[in-house]
Write a protein that holds these residues in place. Structure first.
Motif, PDB file in Angstrom:
ATOM      1  N   UNK A  95      -3.846   3.879 -11.427  1.00 22.66           N
ATOM      2  CA  UNK A  95      -3.414   4.107 -10.047  1.00 22.66           C
ATOM      3  C   UNK A  95      -4.547   4.740  -9.246  1.00 22.66           C
ATOM      4  N   UNK A  96      -5.247   5.645  -9.879  1.00 29.62           N
ATOM      5  CA  UNK A  96      -6.411   6.257  -9.233  1.00 29.62           C
ATOM      6  C   UNK A  96      -7.386   5.172  -8.783  1.00 29.62           C
ATOM      7  N   UNK A  97      -7.659   4.310  -9.735  1.00 26.93           N
ATOM      8  CA  UNK A  97      -8.605   3.221  -9.455  1.00 26.93           C
ATOM      9  C   UNK A  97      -8.136   2.382  -8.267  1.00 26.93           C
TER      10      UNK A  97
ATOM     11  N   UNK B 231      -3.560  12.499  -5.131  1.00 25.75           N
ATOM     12  CA  UNK B 231      -4.420  12.001  -4.049  1.00 25.75           C
ATOM     13  C   UNK B 231      -3.824  12.266  -2.671  1.00 25.75           C
ATOM     14  N   UNK B 232      -2.662  12.898  -2.656  1.00 25.04           N
ATOM     15  CA  UNK B 232      -2.047  13.233  -1.376  1.00 25.04           C
ATOM     16  C   UNK B 232      -1.354  12.061  -0.679  1.00 25.04           C
ATOM     17  N   UNK B 233      -0.998  11.054  -1.434  1.00 24.78           N
ATOM     18  CA  UNK B 233      -0.254   9.951  -0.843  1.00 24.78           C
ATOM     19  C   UNK B 233       1.223  10.279  -0.794  1.00 24.78           C
ATOM     20  N   UNK B 234       1.863   9.810   0.235  1.00 24.32           N
ATOM     21  CA  UNK B 234       3.308   9.970   0.318  1.00 24.32           C
ATOM     22  C   UNK B 234       3.994   8.680  -0.112  1.00 24.32           C
ATOM     23  N   UNK B 235       4.949   8.835  -1.008  1.00 24.38           N
ATOM     24  CA  UNK B 235       5.759   7.682  -1.410  1.00 24.38           C
ATOM     25  C   UNK B 235       7.158   7.883  -0.880  1.00 24.38           C
ATOM     26  N   UNK B 236       7.741   6.995  -0.163  1.00 26.47           N
ATOM     27  CA  UNK B 236       7.240   5.646   0.116  1.00 26.47           C
ATOM     28  C   UNK B 236       6.522   5.515   1.457  1.00 26.47           C
ATOM     29  N   UNK B 237       6.218   6.624   2.079  1.00 30.01           N
ATOM     30  CA  UNK B 237       5.571   6.522   3.392  1.00 30.01           C
ATOM     31  C   UNK B 237       4.268   5.747   3.371  1.00 30.01           C
ATOM     32  N   UNK B 238       3.370   6.133   2.437  1.00 30.17           N
ATOM     33  CA  UNK B 238       2.058   5.496   2.395  1.00 30.17           C
ATOM     34  C   UNK B 238       1.982   4.353   1.390  1.00 30.17           C
ATOM     35  N   UNK B 239       2.938   4.359   0.494  1.00 30.30           N
ATOM     36  CA  UNK B 239       2.798   3.462  -0.649  1.00 30.30           C
ATOM     37  C   UNK B 239       4.175   3.095  -1.207  1.00 30.30           C
TER      38      UNK B 239
END
Lengths: 347, 347
Positions: free
Chosen positions: B233-235, B264-272
């Motif tokens: 997922x990082x990749x 990584x500071x992503x929001x699920x499901x906002x960003x992903x």
DNA sequence: TTGAAAGCGCTAACAG
DNA sequence: CTGTTAGCGCTTTCAA
């Protein structure tokens, strides 16, 4: 193309290795008095033939099987599942295997003599010890040790792990009162069960403690089943001065309350707060639950107790009374202190 | 005050009833050639003494035990639990008992030879037949019938119930595309497994079908474990033109994706958007899951198949390929709500 | 209709 | 170090 070949026995192994069965048995049981090369040869043959020792024969003859039995009414229940998770955790860290025995039907398990039957079935044959969940029986005859989780009888004649039903109910009612509820319905469980009786007592005491009136019409007799609870909830929700919250007795009853609320067009938790007990809610299913990690802990502690017993390490205390905080009465062996500590700090 | 009394045997019953063991055995096995009064007397003694026949001895000698074995890696897993529920349902409606066997550790179960060992352990001794969940092995030697649920091998040499991995993956990808995603990452599973291979094929085919470019850099090699998935997922998430959605391969991988996204500071499901597989999410845990009731159905069907086999009723088909239904659960970002709603009402 | 006896596969003395 | 032997509790011929 399934192979129906006769299972390979210790005899076959002995013959193939050119030794006697006792020699094979010796290496199987890791006795020391076998020549290095003999042992290797036998191990080879075993691998070659894909031999697996017959569990039935072995446990008939030998002392232990390294197998723990778990007798549980219905493995589909959230209640059962949480307990199983805990047992599983403890098993994973031990060198025991686990046999979960169930008839698949919670009803079939409901008599003391059937419980005794299951205990005997496992403990007199293939298991080294047994954990029995929510037994009604007061006592068991058994070849091996028994630990019970959440027994219905208050002081069973075997080691047990108890839920603190009184304190749990108190916390639940306290929670509802703190939400602002003053009229709280109570669906009672089967009166002959300790758990039901103690929950009711917790309800009464907490109302009194907070100076709320004790309206007996708010207490209706259920039996811990969904079906009956629907009727109970109907009765509560259609009375003149209806309660704004309901303590549903147990998980099944809570489902019944939801059913009734839906029929009557009530919104939960908008119009009505519902408290279950024993339940692990699905998302949004119940708006409060009193037990969670707690059930898992009960399973784990029971398993650890049983393993101690099997290993002949006597327990100092045979009854553990657990609460959302693990409450232990009396002294206990170090291993349970740790469990206590873990659980407390996890909360 | 636990009773350690020696278990009562058929001998004891025979002695107490003044008959021979064979006669007792006859009434135990409901043979007809026993005098009415003899039978009654024996039954009485059995009840009196609390006799339970020794499972080990009985299954060593006799033909069947009316016991079905379920070999399952880790009963604490949501995946396992859902399957168990289904098995349980079928058992409840049969006159078989259920023995769930587990080592408590999913790792210990991960080799074909260990699987064979467990099958032999149960089927060569105490069970009439066995259900094995997610086996790696292609074939088994066994005294009794075997049915597998969700085997890793595509064409195992035993009856089996398969998830339709290809169709499941297609539905998941289709769902993501319909949400507006055009760059969808894919974390592949262990390449030697059929399930992994078919999910990947479903991914590719669906992209092609919808005219989306097939960017190989969006496919990273995982192994169905959480740990490796974090790296994957990082990749994916740190590449130049990052995907806006990820098909996580399986439930464990999905957890890994969540872990990485959080780091990584992503929001699920906002960003992903994240799609799992095999998983039963906790509330809000994953925003999409493909399997739910479905797993339960697999367990139930497998059990019904096994019972047919045990009862010597030949099955017309030995492989059931079951359709995966896409079920949406948990939270979802507002922009996806509409699609979510549509999907829900379609079910 | 019943009993005696032979084993199922294994372990545990007891010899050698 | 290894083999022989006696059962564990049960089912199942085979006789009676």
């Amino acid at each position: 193309m399934r192979n129906k070949k006769r299972a390979v026995t210790i005899q076959d192994v002995a013959k193939a290795a050119g030794v006697s069965v006792s020699t094979v048995s010796r290496v199987l049981n890791e006795k020391v008095d076998v020549a290095q090369d003999t042992q290797e040869r036998i191990l080879d043959v075993i691998k070659q033939l894909g031999y697996t020792s017959n569990l039935a024969a072995r446990s008939m003859r030998g002392r232990h099987s390294h197998l723990i039995g778990l007798i549980i009414p219905d493995i589909g229940f959230p209640y059962s599942i949480e307990i199983m998770k805990g047992v599983n955790q403890a098993i994973a860290q031990s060198d025991f295997g686990l046999m979960v025995y169930t008839t698949g039907d919670i009803q079939k398990n409901a008599t003391a003599s059937l419980e005794q039957h299951y205990v005997s079935l496992l403990n007199n044959s293939i298991t080294d010890g047994v954990i029995i969940v929510a037994p009604i029986a007061q006592d068991f005859y058994s070849d091996g040790p028994i630990v019970s989780v959440d027994p219905h009888k208050m002081k069973p004649n075997f080691p047990s792990v108890h839920a603190n039903n009184y304190e749990g109910a108190r916390q639940a009612i306290k929670y509802l009162i703190e939400l602002g509820h003053t009229r709280i319905g109570f669906i009672a469980g089967r009166p002959e069960l300790e758990s039901a009786e103690r929950r009711l007592r917790g309800y009464r005491d907490t109302l009194v403690e907070f100076g709320l009136p004790l309206d007996e019409s708010l207490i209706v007799q259920g039996d811990f089943t969904q079906k009956i609870a629907v009727g109970c909830a109907h009765q509560l929700l259609t009375m003149e001065n209806r309660p704004t919250a309901i303590f549903a007795g147990n998980d099944q009853s809570a489902i019944g309350v939801y059913e009734a609320a839906e029929e009557l067009g009530f919104d939960i938790p908008g119009d009505l707060s519902v408290v279950g007990f024993d339940n692990i809610p699905e998302a949004g299913y119940l708006n409060l639950t009193t037990i969670d990690q707690f059930l898992t802990d009960m399973g784990r502690v029971a398993t650890e107790m049983l393993i101690q017993l099997i290993n002949q390490k006597p327990l100092e205390t045979l009854t553990y009374r657990m609460q959302t905080e693990l409450i232990i009465r009396g002294s206990c062996s170090p291993i349970f202190q740790e469990a206590l500590h873990e659980t407390k700090s996890a909360l």
